[in-house]
Scaffold this motif. Sequence first.
Motif, PDB file in Angstrom:
ATOM      1  N   PHE A 200       0.826  -1.201   0.000  1.00 22.96           N
ATOM      2  CA  PHE A 200       0.000   0.000   0.000  1.00 22.96           C
ATOM      3  C   PHE A 200       0.867   1.261   0.000  1.00 22.96           C
TER       4      PHE A 200
ATOM      5  N   THR B 164       0.861   4.101  -2.996  1.00 18.64           N
ATOM      6  CA  THR B 164       0.790   5.533  -2.693  1.00 18.64           C
ATOM      7  C   THR B 164       1.929   6.280  -3.370  1.00 18.64           C
TER       8      THR B 164
ATOM      9  N   HIS C  18      -7.259   8.947  -2.037  1.00 15.05           N
ATOM     10  CA  HIS C  18      -6.743   7.574  -1.924  1.00 15.05           C
ATOM     11  C   HIS C  18      -6.415   7.248  -0.466  1.00 15.05           C
ATOM     12  N   GLN C  19      -5.761   8.177   0.220  1.00 15.00           N
ATOM     13  CA  GLN C  19      -5.380   7.947   1.618  1.00 15.00           C
ATOM     14  C   GLN C  19      -6.605   7.830   2.522  1.00 15.00           C
TER      15      GLN C  19
ATOM     16  N   LEU D 172      -8.058   4.407   1.915  1.00 17.28           N
ATOM     17  CA  LEU D 172      -7.155   3.410   2.488  1.00 17.28           C
ATOM     18  C   LEU D 172      -7.240   3.399   4.004  1.00 17.28           C
ATOM     19  N   ASN D 173      -7.332   4.573   4.598  1.00 12.31           N
ATOM     20  CA  ASN D 173      -7.395   4.678   6.056  1.00 12.31           C
ATOM     21  C   ASN D 173      -8.652   4.024   6.601  1.00 12.31           C
TER      22      ASN D 173
ATOM     23  N   THR E 183     -10.683   1.768   5.083  1.00  9.14           N
ATOM     24  CA  THR E 183     -10.725   0.330   4.823  1.00  9.14           C
ATOM     25  C   THR E 183      -9.755  -0.419   5.738  1.00  9.14           C
ATOM     26  N   SER E 184      -8.684   0.249   6.164  1.00  7.56           N
ATOM     27  CA  SER E 184      -7.772  -0.358   7.134  1.00  7.56           C
ATOM     28  C   SER E 184      -8.488  -0.608   8.457  1.00  7.56           C
TER      29      SER E 184
ATOM     30  N   ALA F  92     -12.927  -0.072  -3.063  1.00  5.86           N
ATOM     31  CA  ALA F  92     -12.640  -0.679  -1.757  1.00  5.86           C
ATOM     32  C   ALA F  92     -13.696  -1.718  -1.401  1.00  5.86           C
TER      33      ALA F  92
ATOM     34  N   TRP G 189      -6.183   0.272  -7.691  1.00  6.21           N
ATOM     35  CA  TRP G 189      -7.093  -0.473  -6.819  1.00  6.21           C
ATOM     36  C   TRP G 189      -7.634  -1.711  -7.531  1.00  6.21           C
TER      37      TRP G 189
END
Length: 448
Positions: A259, A263, A277-278, A281-282, A284-285, A364, A421
């Motif tokens: 990941f 990035t 994007h971040q 990603l944050n 979904t983490s 996602a 993705w």
Amino acid sequence: MDTTLPLKKKPFRLATIVMPILITQVALYMMTFFDILMTGRYDTHHLAGVTIGSSFWMPVYTGLAGILMGLTPIIAQYVGARRSEEVRPSVQQGLYIAVVLAAIVYTLILFAVSPILEAMPLENEVRIVAAAYLKGMSLGLLPLFAYTVLRSFFDALGATRVSMFIILLSAPINIFINYLLIFGKWGFPELGGAGAGYASGITYWIVFIIACAMAWVGKPFNKFKVFTGWQKVSFKKWKMILLIGVPIGISIFVETSIFSAVTLMMSNYSTAVISAHQIALNFTSLLYMLPLSISMGATILVGQAVGAGQMRDAKHYSFLGVGLAVGFSFVSIAILLVFREPIASLYTTDGQIIGLATQFFIYAALFQLSDAIQAPVQGALRGYKDVNMTFIMAIVSYWVLGLPIGYVMATYTNLGPYGYWVGLIAGLTVGAITLTIRLIYIQKKKFS
């Protein structure tokens, strides 16, 4: 420990193991979240420094800590086989390995990070904060790795609530020390972003001390006497731990670093795209904490069942874990599709970024199902001590397939940044399918 429960009671047993792990993982996530939030309130440059510093810290730490997680299936199988006398030497040798790993990471931070930071196109203030943040974090390397060993010991006994208790106790302490050291309150030095690193380093010592106290006097841990009768370094034991732990560590490193790589490859796009994007990603983490927790629970219960020779129970726990994760994945998909705009709005008020983030959330949602399968399957395979195929498939699915596919889709189609993705989805799907086949093979051929 009863590994012969009726099938109808096994879901409850799995839930009682997984729930404390989930709370622990979310609490750990929230500690990082508050590091970012509180530093962001202090200064933008300090926030950037902490972000850069943590991008170095997380893949290296999680990969090396993953090596120590190899103790969980080892101890779980000893417990299942009622070979309690093997637990204490395993924990002690794990602590020796923790010392060595801490020394390796400290050396890397001391000598390798500064040249890398100098080579990066960063503002000088950001570079200074990143280096100072990592220096503060490094003070807690030894207790952090040692705690990972003790957590593996607690979890292998099925006592996942202990780790939950320790993290829930330490999380507010970390936030309070952040407040003191970032902003310089109550006479403490005002360190800004570096203060978040030092706060984490101090918190890791507190966590380790609490864990030692639990292992020393708490039941049922005190009967193993892990801090008495210290053995000399046994490279034979190290080999056993590392043969299982190193593939786990590499697998985790590969998963976390991909990941970061995506990035970095998105650096050609606008700041708004990267920010969106971040955000995706944050969030979904955070959702990934559930299948990850189920994976860790599957490792414990499958390991105990295999150690006790209860192969039918091991199979039940393997697929109960997958079923539970898949069930919740549909909830995650619904959340991402229905509430994607309100979720994005929690992170920013910028309309352009919100619009882009809502598009990322669609992609996602598409890999939630694959994530829900591959994570618990990995956990079950680790319970069987079958770890080599896991790390091989992590490399293949993420780096051999996922990243190249993502690059091609982003560069040569109209998908643009979303192509990366698509690559992640493709890699996760292949990994989920192949690891499931591997699990079925292990259960039929080796443990039938």
